[in-house]
Design a protein around this motif. Structure first.
Motif, PDB file in Angstrom:
ATOM      1  N   ALA A 198       0.825  -1.209   0.000  1.00  0.00           N
ATOM      2  CA  ALA A 198       0.000   0.000   0.000  1.00  0.00           C
ATOM      3  C   ALA A 198       0.855   1.252   0.000  1.00  0.00           C
ATOM      4  O   ALA A 198       0.695   2.136   0.817  1.00  0.00           O
ATOM      5  CB  ALA A 198      -0.937  -0.005   1.189  1.00  0.00           C
ATOM      6  N   GLY A 230      -8.157   0.957  -2.239  1.00  0.00           N
ATOM      7  CA  GLY A 230      -8.569   1.849  -1.183  1.00  0.00           C
ATOM      8  C   GLY A 230     -10.054   1.988  -1.039  1.00  0.00           C
ATOM      9  O   GLY A 230     -10.531   2.532  -0.037  1.00  0.00           O
ATOM     10  N   TYR A 238      -3.213   5.742   0.179  1.00  0.00           N
ATOM     11  CA  TYR A 238      -2.999   4.835  -0.948  1.00  0.00           C
ATOM     12  C   TYR A 238      -2.900   5.705  -2.192  1.00  0.00           C
ATOM     13  O   TYR A 238      -3.557   6.745  -2.298  1.00  0.00           O
ATOM     14  CB  TYR A 238      -4.167   3.860  -1.118  1.00  0.00           C
ATOM     15  CG  TYR A 238      -4.398   2.951   0.068  1.00  0.00           C
ATOM     16  CD1 TYR A 238      -3.816   1.688   0.104  1.00  0.00           C
ATOM     17  CD2 TYR A 238      -5.203   3.353   1.132  1.00  0.00           C
ATOM     18  CE1 TYR A 238      -4.047   0.845   1.192  1.00  0.00           C
ATOM     19  CE2 TYR A 238      -5.423   2.538   2.208  1.00  0.00           C
ATOM     20  CZ  TYR A 238      -4.843   1.264   2.235  1.00  0.00           C
ATOM     21  OH  TYR A 238      -5.065   0.445   3.305  1.00  0.00           O
TER      22      TYR A 238
END
Length: 962
Positions: free
Chosen positions: A37, A445, A310
């Motif tokens: 991420a 996300g 993200y």
């Protein structure tokens, strides 16, 4: 549609790839979360085990940021938010006598920055004489006790914020090696000049600057770009870094989803209360020093992780998503899921019962600090949140995760990160499913609601961690459970202030408490008298003082002379010069050789110019025509002589100013003198070697007159017309005064506007002429050359038109005269006399004293002087009196002969009004004599018998007169 088909490229254009290519197809949502991420979660604990030497890369990097390095090709960092940084010395050179000055150009960062808030040199904050604005030259303020010493600023600084049009530094351009083209455009740097002082610097100074960093473009709600300004918003810092072509990735704006960046910026400025009673803060801030030598991807990860972000690539654009609360954009059911699913619960390798977050702490001088969740003292936590409870549930194993956040400088933000990481690791399920085309609406996300009856899920919220596109057009989703409670800010405990350990700074020495000056006279064995300047030093409160260094100089000189170095507090400088002003300074020196600042004092030497003591115990003893005066010797070492004056006042009003000289000088060590006895007042003052008189005359009144008879010859007075010859004097109010050196026409402005002097004092203070004289209009002729007693009476006062009390300067105790002004101490008038026998050739004028003078003609003048040019004597009355004492001539056994006998006097009388007495020897009855032809020079006598016949006789005579 959405997906991680393309991700951020580093400067080498290397793609990250999909999650499965990283983890070899094995799905673990917590490992994926930790690595993929874009750096949101990256734990040091998942690295290979290395020996623990007490530090890590993060700590070493942050320490390096605070150091001064030397290079001409080093990468410049970017400062977002506010940070304390060192810098890179890109130029260094010395100049001046003995390399007095050190010049440094210290590059701090890419520009343009907002401001430089603080400068530290060798870990000490410098106080300058103003704000460090762009291009302004500043010196150390006098209030800075470290870098402002000996009344001198030892640092000159010129700050440049890194504009593209900045000019060359005026601090450095005096050097031939730094020209007008050395502008360092686009670079925030400091131009510094250090003045060498071993008490201030121990080597090349180490400089740190607290910088409010890069001005960045922000977005308004309509996505319009705002003028670049200072901001700590991580979303806008990331946007600047991604778009900048000089130090960032240089991504075109068209490739960025600006709406997502704006939305993320609004999440970042969500206001939260850090602790009960505290002021609100942003939930996310970015205060980071970005190393431009690192890969772009690494720097992006550092910025993104500090806001739980993200950065997926969606529909051809990079989109910024912050992990926070929200609602699902898509709902998936069994109808959308193709094939089976994989469900994973937290395992020992993916969850923590303690999370430690490292961050940069301003309270620790921007060094790395740590917080942990649960806190060490977790007694106030719910039982399930206590470390012991969680550790017990984990089989007694310590499951510790360590995370570094380079952009966080708030203890409370770091604590919140630690808590969220721990809760997510323990309370989140991982789910992997294959879906059909409906999943194409998702991207990294996003929150998705999943309904799986077999698992009891009904619209259960999950967050998309990664997406993989399969050959059969299905999409594999890796999901992690999303719980809104994880992102609810929990109020923290207020951070307690850490007691500072204060150790003595070896370069900060406390100065002596004081320095006091006085002076006195000292007499050597051979009688030589000198003046000594006494220096008394107040001890420094510093406990490490080795010695004090005493220096002095004449105020008119440039350089100080080192007089003494020692631990003593009292010193004596011998043979200083009277009436000169001396500067003295003292500093304390510790064992390391480091000195304090100087403590200074100044004094005008008055040892010999102070008035001598008043004479005591004056007495007078009259014996015949003499008055015997005696007194007690004064103890002043610089006594030169005594002077005695006389006034004819017998009522106690006789004063020094209105008296005349009787004895001009009675040399030391004499304490008595014989003078003519007169009814009046005898006055005495001591006079020192500089000609200073005692402040007060000592007087004694005598009412006993001489037994001798004096006969008045003449008396002359010049007042009030003073018709004689005036040189540099004039008449004012029927009195003589000194002339002024200026004319009334030389004045400018309004007389009434002058509040520092009287009208009569003219334009400037102290403008009387130094001397002048008045020669009498009348010459005294006593008819012939005689010895006559001359006495005088002079009535005078003194005037100082500038002597306004409010206009006085200096200390009253240092004044030469009395508190009330004592103007007579600064001016004087005295009589002078010249004599002649022919009224043509005169002696030169000499000081007049009461006494006998032999001459026929007498001239007088008054000499007036002013020592301060501000005072003048005022002569209102002057009287000269000439008298002669009765004289007696006699002879005996003189043969007269039968003719007239002429008897001549040795010196003539003044008049013929003298008495003659004759005694005839062996006289017969009827013998007699006659006296005739009396002149001032002689008389005739003729002796006869009773029949009138001339006879010769022996006789005695006596003549009394004047």
């Amino acid at each position: 549609m959405g997906g991680v088909v393309e991700t951020i490229l580093d400067k080498g254009s290397k793609a990250i790839g999909s999650v499965f290519s990283i983890f070899n197809g094995t799905f673990n949502p917590y490992v994926a979360l930790g690595v993929f991420a874009i750096g949101w979660l990256f734990s040091r604990s998942i690295k290979p085990d290395v020996p623990d030497f007490g530090t890590n890369d993060f700590e070493e990097t942050e320490r390096g940021i605070l150091l001064n390095k030397q290079s001409n090709n080093a990468c410049l960092p970017i400062i977002y938010g506010e940070r304390l940084v060192g810098g890179t010395r890109v130029f260094i050179e010395t100049s001046g006598t003995d390399n007095t000055y050190l010049y440094v150009a210290l590059a701090l960062s890419e520009g343009e920055v907002n401001s430089i808030e603080e400068i530290r040199v060798d870990d000490k904050v410098v106080t300058f004489d103003g704000a460090l604005t762009h291009g302004t030259v500043r010196e150390v303020a006098s209030s800075d006790s470290v870098f402002y010493k000996d009344s001198t600023s030892h640092i000159q600084i010129q700050a440049f914020m890194g504009t593209d049009d900045q000019v060359a530094s005026s601090v450095l351009t005096p050097l031939s090696s730094w020209g007008s083209n050395h502008r360092l455009r686009g670079i925030c740097y400091l131009a510094l000049r250090f003045k060498w002082n071993q008490d201030v610097f121990g080597g090349i100074p180490q400089v740190q600057a607290k910088v409010k960093g890069k001005k960045i473009v922000t977005l308004a709600s309509n996505l319009s770009e705002q003028t670049a300004s200072f901001s700590t918003n991580p979303a806008f810092c990331l946007l600047d870094y991604l778009r900048n072509e000089r130090y960032g990735k240089g991504i075109a704006t068209s490739s960025l989803d600006l709406q997502s960046f704006y939305d993320a910026s609004q999440v970042c400025v969500t206001q939260v209360t850090p602790y009960s009673g505290g002021s609100d803060i942003n939930i996310f801030d970015c205060n980071a020093v970005i190393d431009t030598s690192k890969k772009v991807l690494d720097n992006v990860r550092d910025i993104v992780k500090g806001m739980r972000g993200y950065l997926p690539y969606v529909q051809g654009k990079y989109k910024l998503v912050i992990e926070t609360t929200g609602t699902a954009s898509v709902s998936l059911t069994e109808d959308d899921i193709i094939g089976g699913y994989s469900l994973a619960s937290p395992t020992k390798n993916s969850k923590y019962n303690r999370v430690i977050v490292s961050y940069v702490d301003p309270a620790r001088n921007y060094q790395v600090n740590e917080v942990q969740y649960p806190a060490i003292d977790d007694s106030g936590y719910a039982n399930e949140d206590k470390h012991a409870t969680m550790k017990s549930a984990d089989g007694g194993f310590l499951l510790e995760g360590r995370f570094d956040f380079r952009t966080i400088t708030s203890t409370y933000q770091a604590e919140e990160m630690a808590e969220i990481i721990l809760r997510r690791s323990r309370e989140s399920l991982g789910l992997s499913i294959n879906c059909g085309f409906k999943a194409y609406e998702l991207h990294i996300g996003d929150i998705v609601n999943v309904t799986l009856s077999s698992l009891g899920f009904s619209s259960k919220a999950f967050r998309v961690l990664s997406m993989t596109f399969n050959e059969d057009y299905t999409i594999n989703l890796n999901l992690v459970e999303c719980q809104a409670s994880h992102y609810t800010w929990s109020t923290k405990g207020q951070v307690s202030s850490t007691p500072s350990t204060t150790l003595p700074n070896p370069f900060t020495v406390q100065a002596p408490a004081s320095v006091t000056l006085s002076d006195q006279l000292i007499e050597y064995n051979d009688g030589t008298v000198i003046v000594a300047l006494d220096v008394s030093v107040g001890a420094s409160p510093d406990s490490f003082i080795d010695f004090y260094q005493v220096e002095y100089k004449l105020s008119s000189d440039s350089n100080f002379i080192i007089y003494a170095q020692g631990s003593g507090l009292n010193h004596r400088v011998l043979n200083v010069i009277d009436q000169e002003t001396y500067d003295v300074r003292v500093k304390a020196v510790i064992t390391l050789g480091v000195s304090s600042s100087y403590v200074s004092a100044q004094r005008q030497i008055v040892g010999a110019i102070l008035p001598p003591s008043d004479v005591q115990d004056l007495s007078c003893n009259i014996t015949g025509q003499d008055a015997h005066l005696s007194w007690t010797a004064i103890g002043d070492l610089d006594l030169a002589f005594y002077q005695i004056r006389f006034s004819d006042k017998t009522d106690g009003t006789g004063e020094w100013l209105n008296s005349v000289n009787l004895v001009t000088k009675v040399s030391r060590p004499a304490t008595s003198v014989t003078v003519p006895a007169r009814a009046g007042t005898y006055l005495i003052k001591a006079v020192d070697k500089l000609g200073n008189f005692s402040s007060n005359a000592t007087a004694i009144v005598s009412n006993v007159v001489s037994a001798e008879n004096f006969n008045s010859i003449t008396s002359v007075s010049e007042h009030p017309t003073f018709a004689g010859t005036k040189t540099n004097v004039s008449i004012s109010d029927d009195a003589l005064i000194l002339n002024s050196s200026e004319l009334i026409d030389s004045a400018s402005g309004l007389f009434d506007a002058n509040t520092t002097r009287f009208f009569d004092s003219g334009v400037a203070n102290a403008d009387f002429l130094a001397s002048g004289n008045y020669e009498f209009a009348n010459v005294i002729d006593i008819g012939a050359k005689h010895t006559a007693r001359v006495t005088a009476s002079l009535t005078q006062s003194a005037r100082n038109p500038d002597d306004l009390f409010d206009n006085k300067s200096g200390n009253i105790d240092d004044a030469k005269s009395n508190f009330d002004g004592d103007t007579p101490a600064n001016c004087d008038a005295h009589l002078e006399i010249a004599t002649s026998d022919d009224n043509s050739t005169y002696t030169s004028f000499q000081g007049f004293v009461i006494g006998n003078y032999t001459a026929r003609f007498f001239k007088f003048r008054i000499v007036m002087t002013s020592t301060d040019l501000a005072s003048t004597p005022v002569i209102s009355e002057v009287i000269i009196t000439v008298d002669m004492i009765d004289r007696i001539f006699s002879g005996n056994d003189i043969a007269s002969g039968t003719s007239t006998k002429t008897v001549s006097f040795t010196t003539p009388f003044k008049t013929t009004a003298y008495a003659v007495g004759i005694t005839m020897e062996d006289a017969n009855t009827g013998d007699f004599f006659t006296v005739s032809n009396k002149t001032v020079n002689s008389f005739d006598v003729l002796f006869k018998n009773s029949s009138g016949t001339n006879i010769s006789k022996q006789f005695d005579f006596i003549a009394k007169g004047f």
